[in-house]
Design a protein around this motif. Structure first.
Motif, PDB file in Angstrom:
ATOM      1  N   GLY A  18       8.781  12.821  12.752  1.00 49.33           N
ATOM      2  CA  GLY A  18       8.176  13.416  13.950  1.00 49.33           C
ATOM      3  C   GLY A  18       8.777  14.766  14.293  1.00 49.33           C
ATOM      4  O   GLY A  18       9.202  15.525  13.424  1.00 49.33           O
ATOM      5  N   ASP A  19       8.865  15.022  15.561  1.00 50.43           N
ATOM      6  CA  ASP A  19       9.170  16.335  16.124  1.00 50.43           C
ATOM      7  C   ASP A  19      10.590  16.800  15.779  1.00 50.43           C
ATOM      8  O   ASP A  19      11.560  16.290  16.346  1.00 50.43           O
ATOM      9  N   VAL A  20      10.703  17.790  14.905  1.00 53.11           N
ATOM     10  CA  VAL A  20      12.029  18.268  14.467  1.00 53.11           C
ATOM     11  C   VAL A  20      12.583  19.309  15.442  1.00 53.11           C
ATOM     12  O   VAL A  20      13.791  19.393  15.665  1.00 53.11           O
ATOM     13  N   GLY A  54       4.372  17.580  13.020  1.00 54.08           N
ATOM     14  CA  GLY A  54       4.247  18.754  13.880  1.00 54.08           C
ATOM     15  C   GLY A  54       5.443  18.991  14.788  1.00 54.08           C
ATOM     16  O   GLY A  54       6.410  18.226  14.800  1.00 54.08           O
ATOM     17  N   ASP A  55       5.361  20.089  15.555  1.00 51.93           N
ATOM     18  CA  ASP A  55       6.458  20.549  16.414  1.00 51.93           C
ATOM     19  C   ASP A  55       7.718  20.841  15.607  1.00 51.93           C
ATOM     20  O   ASP A  55       8.796  20.276  15.840  1.00 51.93           O
ATOM     21  N   PHE A  56       7.593  21.767  14.681  1.00 51.24           N
ATOM     22  CA  PHE A  56       8.709  22.195  13.832  1.00 51.24           C
ATOM     23  C   PHE A  56       9.722  23.045  14.602  1.00 51.24           C
ATOM     24  O   PHE A  56      10.909  23.021  14.305  1.00 51.24           O
ATOM     25  N   GLY A  89       1.287  20.397  15.582  1.00 53.68           N
ATOM     26  CA  GLY A  89       1.534  19.925  16.938  1.00 53.68           C
ATOM     27  C   GLY A  89       1.211  21.002  17.960  1.00 53.68           C
ATOM     28  O   GLY A  89       0.871  22.138  17.603  1.00 53.68           O
ATOM     29  N   ASN A  90       1.345  20.663  19.229  1.00 49.85           N
ATOM     30  CA  ASN A  90       1.066  21.638  20.282  1.00 49.85           C
ATOM     31  C   ASN A  90       2.008  22.843  20.213  1.00 49.85           C
ATOM     32  O   ASN A  90       1.616  23.966  20.543  1.00 49.85           O
ATOM     33  N   HIS A  91       3.248  22.644  19.749  1.00 52.06           N
ATOM     34  CA  HIS A  91       4.165  23.782  19.685  1.00 52.06           C
ATOM     35  C   HIS A  91       3.782  24.785  18.604  1.00 52.06           C
ATOM     36  O   HIS A  91       4.107  25.968  18.727  1.00 52.06           O
ATOM     37  N   GLU A  92       3.097  24.337  17.548  1.00 49.77           N
ATOM     38  CA  GLU A  92       2.609  25.316  16.562  1.00 49.77           C
ATOM     39  C   GLU A  92       1.547  26.219  17.206  1.00 49.77           C
ATOM     40  O   GLU A  92       1.503  27.421  16.945  1.00 49.77           O
ATOM     41  N   VAL A 153      -1.147  11.843  13.321  1.00 49.15           N
ATOM     42  CA  VAL A 153      -1.452  12.894  14.296  1.00 49.15           C
ATOM     43  C   VAL A 153      -0.163  13.245  15.040  1.00 49.15           C
ATOM     44  O   VAL A 153       0.808  12.488  15.005  1.00 49.15           O
ATOM     45  N   HIS A 154      -0.172  14.386  15.725  1.00 49.71           N
ATOM     46  CA  HIS A 154       0.989  14.744  16.532  1.00 49.71           C
ATOM     47  C   HIS A 154       1.001  14.017  17.874  1.00 49.71           C
ATOM     48  O   HIS A 154       1.989  13.406  18.265  1.00 49.71           O
ATOM     49  N   SER A 155      -0.115  14.101  18.599  1.00 53.47           N
ATOM     50  CA  SER A 155      -0.130  13.704  20.012  1.00 53.47           C
ATOM     51  C   SER A 155      -0.777  12.338  20.208  1.00 53.47           C
ATOM     52  O   SER A 155      -1.737  11.988  19.526  1.00 53.47           O
ATOM     53  N   GLY A 224       3.893  11.528  17.019  1.00 45.91           N
ATOM     54  CA  GLY A 224       5.131  12.013  17.621  1.00 45.91           C
ATOM     55  C   GLY A 224       4.834  12.408  19.060  1.00 45.91           C
ATOM     56  O   GLY A 224       4.139  11.697  19.770  1.00 45.91           O
ATOM     57  N   HIS A 225       5.412  13.556  19.507  1.00 43.90           N
ATOM     58  CA  HIS A 225       5.035  14.226  20.760  1.00 43.90           C
ATOM     59  C   HIS A 225       5.627  13.592  22.015  1.00 43.90           C
ATOM     60  O   HIS A 225       6.031  14.300  22.925  1.00 43.90           O
ATOM     61  N   SER A 226       5.610  12.270  22.110  1.00 45.51           N
ATOM     62  CA  SER A 226       6.142  11.582  23.290  1.00 45.51           C
ATOM     63  C   SER A 226       7.429  10.881  22.874  1.00 45.51           C
ATOM     64  O   SER A 226       7.389   9.838  22.223  1.00 45.51           O
TER      65      SER A 226
HETATM   66 MN   LIG Z   1       4.536  17.958  21.051  1.00 42.38          MN
END
Ligand SMILES: [Mn+2]
Length: 274
Positions: A18-20, A54-56, A89-92, A153-155, A224-226
């Motif tokens: 997940g989110d690194v 996602g969210d690298f 992810g949303n951060h990308e 998925v990310h979220s 991931g994400h949460s």
């Molecule tokens: Mn996220």
């Protein structure tokens, strides 16, 4: 995709991360423990498969280092008959938005892309180091993938269904957003990926998960994400593994690395149910 010589998918290992969030060194350490890389971060996973959710970047010291690591692993794994993939992810979307149009407001929020990205942990060093090659690579990634019978998925949201009626449509829509670089269109779509927690309700969560799986494919959502510590109300250092919920339909693999949780490298299928 797989060559004719590759083993059937079910015989090849599959792991997800997940989110690194810029924590490259803990990522390499965790991948090495899982046998997927050596301690220098070079692929040793053979024909195994590894997917990132996602969210690298952002919130951690070396976001571009994470992007570069994953890009290199993707090449090395492909050469070894393996596979390294990633969903956005949303951060990308925040990072790329701040790169493409830093001074545009994230309407109706009066803050600009650059401001909102910084408020969400964006690091100036990452933006300075971000090259066209990184941008092109990120812009070619999907937002969702079905691998074996997992929907990656990310979220944790049904919002993906607002992007299209099938996996192919959803990813095509995101490719258009990333290629057109229109701030209004970008903001409208990016907002969907900030949603979260939509499978948690004991009453409605399982049905929401079934709706997403029915449209996009797979038998279990992996996201991931949460961060698990936030979702479960536990201290990050007490997270021991993924969180399976919604009647076993959904798996959260975000250990909360950026605030002290573990970098989970999760083998799939993950057997434990809630
Ligand atoms: Mn996220």
């Amino acid at each position: 995709m797989s060559s004719d010589q590759a083993a059937p998918p079910e015989e090849r290992s599959l792991h997800v991360v997940g989110d690194v969030h810029g924590h490259r060194d803990p990522l390499v350490a965790a991948l090495a423990v899982a046998g997927l890389t050596d301690e220098a971060g070079d692929w040793t996973g053979g024909d195994g498969r590894l997917w990132f959710l996602g969210d690298f970047t952002d919130r951690g010291p070396d976001g571009v280092g994470v992007i570069e690591l994953v890009m290199r692993l993707a090449e090395q794994a492909a050469a070894a008959g393996g596979e390294v993939g990633a969903v956005l992810g949303n951060h990308e979307f925040l990072l790329l938005g701040a790169h493409h149009f830093p001074d545009e407001p994230v309407a109706p929020n009066p803050r600009t892309y650059e401001e909102l990205w910084q408020l969400n942990g964006g690091r100036a060093e990452d933006m300075e180091r971000l090259t066209d090659e990184h941008v092109d690579w990120l812009s070619g990634l999907p937002v969702a993938a079905v691998v074996d019978d997992h929907l990656l998925v990310h979220s944790d949201t049904t919002a993906y269904l607002e992007l299209g009626d099938s996996l192919a449509e959803v990813n095509a829509e995101v490719s258009r957003v990333l290629a057109e670089r229109s701030p209004e269109y970008w903001t409208d779509r990016m907002r969907l990926l900030f949603r979260r927690g939509e499978f948690l309700d004991p009453e409605d969560g399982p049905e929401a998960a079934d709706r997403v799986l029915g449209q996009l494919g797979g038998r279990r959502i992996v996201h991931g994400h949460s961060p698990i510590p936030v979702v479960r109300g536990v201290d990050p250092w007490n997270v021991e593994g993924p969180y399976v919920y919604a009647g076993g339909r959904v798996v959260d693999v975000d250990g909360g690395l950026f605030f002290g949780g573990p970098c989970l490298v999760v083998p799939l299928p993950f057997a434990e149910v809630d």
